[in-house]
Design a protein around this motif. Structure first.
Motif, PDB file in Angstrom:
ATOM      1  N   PRO A  50       0.831  -1.218   0.000  1.00  0.00           N
ATOM      2  CA  PRO A  50       0.000   0.000   0.000  1.00  0.00           C
ATOM      3  C   PRO A  50       0.859   1.259   0.000  1.00  0.00           C
ATOM      4  O   PRO A  50       1.938   1.281   0.622  1.00  0.00           O
ATOM      5  CB  PRO A  50      -0.782  -0.095   1.318  1.00  0.00           C
ATOM      6  N   LYS A  51       0.375   2.283  -0.681  1.00  0.00           N
ATOM      7  CA  LYS A  51       1.102   3.545  -0.816  1.00  0.00           C
ATOM      8  C   LYS A  51       1.470   4.138   0.553  1.00  0.00           C
ATOM      9  O   LYS A  51       2.520   4.753   0.722  1.00  0.00           O
ATOM     10  CB  LYS A  51       0.203   4.527  -1.573  1.00  0.00           C
ATOM     11  N   ASN A  56       5.643   9.911   1.769  1.00  0.00           N
ATOM     12  CA  ASN A  56       4.945  10.818   0.855  1.00  0.00           C
ATOM     13  C   ASN A  56       5.853  12.020   0.578  1.00  0.00           C
ATOM     14  O   ASN A  56       6.974  12.098   1.091  1.00  0.00           O
ATOM     15  CB  ASN A  56       3.559  11.204   1.410  1.00  0.00           C
ATOM     16  N   THR A  57       5.344  12.962  -0.202  1.00  0.00           N
ATOM     17  CA  THR A  57       6.185  14.097  -0.621  1.00  0.00           C
ATOM     18  C   THR A  57       6.786  14.822   0.581  1.00  0.00           C
ATOM     19  O   THR A  57       8.002  15.036   0.653  1.00  0.00           O
ATOM     20  CB  THR A  57       5.345  15.120  -1.433  1.00  0.00           C
ATOM     21  N   SER A  58       5.939  15.185   1.537  1.00  0.00           N
ATOM     22  CA  SER A  58       6.472  15.996   2.634  1.00  0.00           C
ATOM     23  C   SER A  58       7.400  15.174   3.529  1.00  0.00           C
ATOM     24  O   SER A  58       8.348  15.718   4.114  1.00  0.00           O
ATOM     25  CB  SER A  58       5.349  16.661   3.431  1.00  0.00           C
ATOM     26  N   GLU A  59       7.155  13.872   3.610  1.00  0.00           N
ATOM     27  CA  GLU A  59       8.059  13.041   4.424  1.00  0.00           C
ATOM     28  C   GLU A  59       9.442  12.917   3.775  1.00  0.00           C
ATOM     29  O   GLU A  59      10.461  12.953   4.462  1.00  0.00           O
ATOM     30  CB  GLU A  59       7.427  11.663   4.650  1.00  0.00           C
ATOM     31  N   THR A 272      15.587   3.923   2.218  1.00  0.00           N
ATOM     32  CA  THR A 272      14.706   3.197   1.301  1.00  0.00           C
ATOM     33  C   THR A 272      13.393   3.971   1.132  1.00  0.00           C
ATOM     34  O   THR A 272      13.066   4.856   1.927  1.00  0.00           O
ATOM     35  CB  THR A 272      14.396   1.790   1.860  1.00  0.00           C
ATOM     36  N   ALA A 273      12.636   3.601   0.105  1.00  0.00           N
ATOM     37  CA  ALA A 273      11.394   4.325  -0.196  1.00  0.00           C
ATOM     38  C   ALA A 273      10.390   4.203   0.950  1.00  0.00           C
ATOM     39  O   ALA A 273       9.524   5.070   1.118  1.00  0.00           O
ATOM     40  CB  ALA A 273      10.804   3.794  -1.501  1.00  0.00           C
ATOM     41  N   ASP A 274      10.524   3.140   1.758  1.00  0.00           N
ATOM     42  CA  ASP A 274       9.622   3.017   2.909  1.00  0.00           C
ATOM     43  C   ASP A 274      10.265   3.569   4.186  1.00  0.00           C
ATOM     44  O   ASP A 274       9.867   3.223   5.301  1.00  0.00           O
ATOM     45  CB  ASP A 274       9.130   1.566   3.096  1.00  0.00           C
ATOM     46  N   GLY A 275      11.263   4.419   3.990  1.00  0.00           N
ATOM     47  CA  GLY A 275      11.767   5.208   5.116  1.00  0.00           C
ATOM     48  C   GLY A 275      12.677   4.488   6.093  1.00  0.00           C
ATOM     49  O   GLY A 275      12.759   4.858   7.263  1.00  0.00           O
ATOM     50  N   LYS A 276      13.393   3.471   5.606  1.00  0.00           N
ATOM     51  CA  LYS A 276      14.331   2.760   6.486  1.00  0.00           C
ATOM     52  C   LYS A 276      15.749   3.151   6.109  1.00  0.00           C
ATOM     53  O   LYS A 276      16.081   3.248   4.920  1.00  0.00           O
ATOM     54  CB  LYS A 276      14.160   1.250   6.335  1.00  0.00           C
TER      55      LYS A 276
END
Ligand code: SAM
Ligand code: SF4
Length: 336
Positions: A50-51, A56-59, A272-276
Motif C-alpha cells: 500500500p502507498k 509521501n512528498t512531505s516526508e 529506502t522508499a519506505d523510510g528505512k
C-alpha cells in the motif's frame, strides 16, 4: 561508553565508530520501475504494498532536511526508477532548494519528459543505466523495448553538456563481450562509462561464477587498447577506479564492490522508499525512521545509532560464500 563517544563527535556530522563521516545520502523514491532488469528485479516481480507504507512528498522532504542538518552535502535520488513517481517534478524542485549537490540515477527513459525540471533543479551530473549497446540485448536484459529512447536521452544530456555517467552491470555470458565497444563509444563522446561488478541481491540469481571481476575487465580492455589505457585520478570517496584511453573524449571506470570493496572511504547512507535507513548496501539490518517520524519522535538519535554500528567492511561480509548466502532485499527495493 557509547554515549561518551557520541558526545565527543562534532555535533553536525554523522560519524561511525571508524571515524568515517557520512555526508552523502541516497534516497530511493520508489520500488516501482518501468523496466525489469534481470539483475535487479526478481523474475516474479516484487510484492506491491500500500502507498501508505512509503514516504509521501512531505516526508521525503522532511527526511532530506534532517539529514542536511546533520552535515549531508550530497543527495542522490534513485529507486526503483525515481522519475516514475507522480510527484517527481515537485520533489526535484523542492529538493533543489536545499544546500546540497543534487544528483539522480535513472534508467533514462523519462529524461526528455523531465528535461526542463532537471535543468532548473541545478542537477549537473546524471547516472544513466545502459547494459548493452546492442538493441536486442538491451531489451532482453531489461525485459522491455526502450533502447532507442534511452540512447536518444543520453544524447540529449550530452548535447546539453551534462556530466553523464553510464552504468553497465557486467555479467558473464551476457555482456562481457561488449567491454571494448563501450570503451570505443567514449572516443568521440564525453561520456563516462562505469563497469559495475554484478552484485548479489534477493531474487537476482547471482553466483560468483557470473561476476566479471575488475581484473578481468581491465585485462579485456587492455587486450584491445594496450598501452593507450591510462589510469586517471580517483576523487575522494570515489567508488570507482577511473581510466581513459589516450586521445578519447570520455573515460571509463570499474566499480568492484564484489572483488575489491572500497569501504574504508565510504561516506554513503541509504534511505529506502519506505523510510528505512540502511548503513550499507549489503546490510540486512535496517532502522525504521518513517514510523518514528510518524509517531512524532526525533529521528536524529536513530540515524546516529544506525551509522555508529556500521561494520568496517561490507556489512561484516568477509567471504564470497557469505556474500552468496546473505539475506537482503531485492536491489529494486533498496535503491542502488
Ligand atoms: N532505475 C535507476 C537505474 O536503473 O539507474 C536507478 C535504480 S538502479 C537499482 C541503480 C543502479 O543499481 C543501476 O545503475 C543498476 O545498474 C545498479 N544495479 C542494480 N542491480 C545491480 C546488481 N545486482 N549488481 C550491480 N549493480 C546493480
Ligand atoms: Fe529498474 Fe533501475 Fe532496477 Fe533496471 S536497474 S529494474 S531500471 S530500478
Amino acid at each position: 561508553m557509547l554515549i561518551f563517544a557520541l558526545m565527543e563527535l562534532p555535533v553536525n556530522n554523522i560519524v561511525d565508530q571508524f571515524g568515517r563521516v557520512h555526508d552523502y545520502l541516497r534516497i530511493s523514491l520508489t520500488e516501482r520501475c518501468n523496466l525489469r532488469c534481470v539483475y535487479c528485479m526478481p523474475e516474479e516481480g516484487i510484492a506491491l504494498r500500500p502507498k501508505a507504507e512509503f514516504m509521501n512528498t512531505s516526508e521525503v522532504l522532511k527526511m532530506a532536511e534532517t539529514f542536511v542538518s546533520l552535515g549531508v552535502k550530497k543527495i542522490r535520488l534513485t529507486g526503483g526508477e525515481p522519475l516514475v513517481r507522480s510527484d517527481a517534478k515537485i520533489l526535484l524542485e523542492k529538493l533543489s532548494k536545499l544546500p546540497v549537490e543534487l544528483a539522480i540515477t535513472t534508467n533514462g527513459i523519462l529524461i526528455d519528459k523531465f528535461f526542463d525540471t532537471i535543468k532548473t533543479s541545478g542537477i549537473k551530473s546524471i547516472n544513466v543505466s545502459l547494459d548493452s549497446l546492442n538493441k536486442e540485448k538491451f531489451n532482453s536484459i531489461t525485459r522491455r523495448n526502450d533502447f532507442d529512447k534511452v540512447i536518444s536521452n543520453i544524447n540529449l544530456l550530452l548535447n546539453n553538456n551534462f556530466h553523464v555517467k553510464v552504468n553497465a552491470v557486467v555479467i558473464k555470458g551476457v555482456n562481457e563481450d561488449e567491454l571494448a565497444d563501450f570503451v570505443r563509444w567514449t572516443s568521440d563522446k564525453n561520456v563516462h562509462v562505469r563497469f559495475i561488478e554484478f552484485m548479489p541481491f534477493d531474487g537476482n540469481k547471482w553466483d560468483f561464477s557470473k561476476v566479471i571481476s575488475l581484473e578481468t575487465i581491465l585485462a579485456k580492455v587492455r587486450k584491445q587498447f594496450g598501452e593507450k589505457v591510462k589510469r586517471i585520478n580517483d576523487r575522494k570517496n570515489d567508488t570507482s577506479k577511473n581510466y581513459s584511453i589516450e586521445g578519447f573524449k570520455g573515460t571509463f571506470a570499474i566499480i568492484s564492490s564484489v572483488t575489491n570493496p572500497f569501504c574504508d572511504t565510504c561516506n554513503r547512507l541509504r534511505l529506502t522508499a519506505d523510510g528505512k535507513i540502511k548503513n550499507c548496501l549489503f546490510s540486512d539490518s535496517e532502522t525504521d525512521l518513517l514510523s518514528a517520524m510518524r509517531r512524532g519522535e526525533d529521528i536524529v538519535p536513530l540515524i546516529r545509532e544506525a551509522v555508529w554500528h556500521k561494520k568496517s567492511v561490507r556489512a561484516g561480509i568477509t567471504s564470497f560464500e557469505n556474500l552468496e548466502k546473505r539475506k537482503n532485499r531485492a536491489m529494486i527495493a533498496i535503491g542502488g
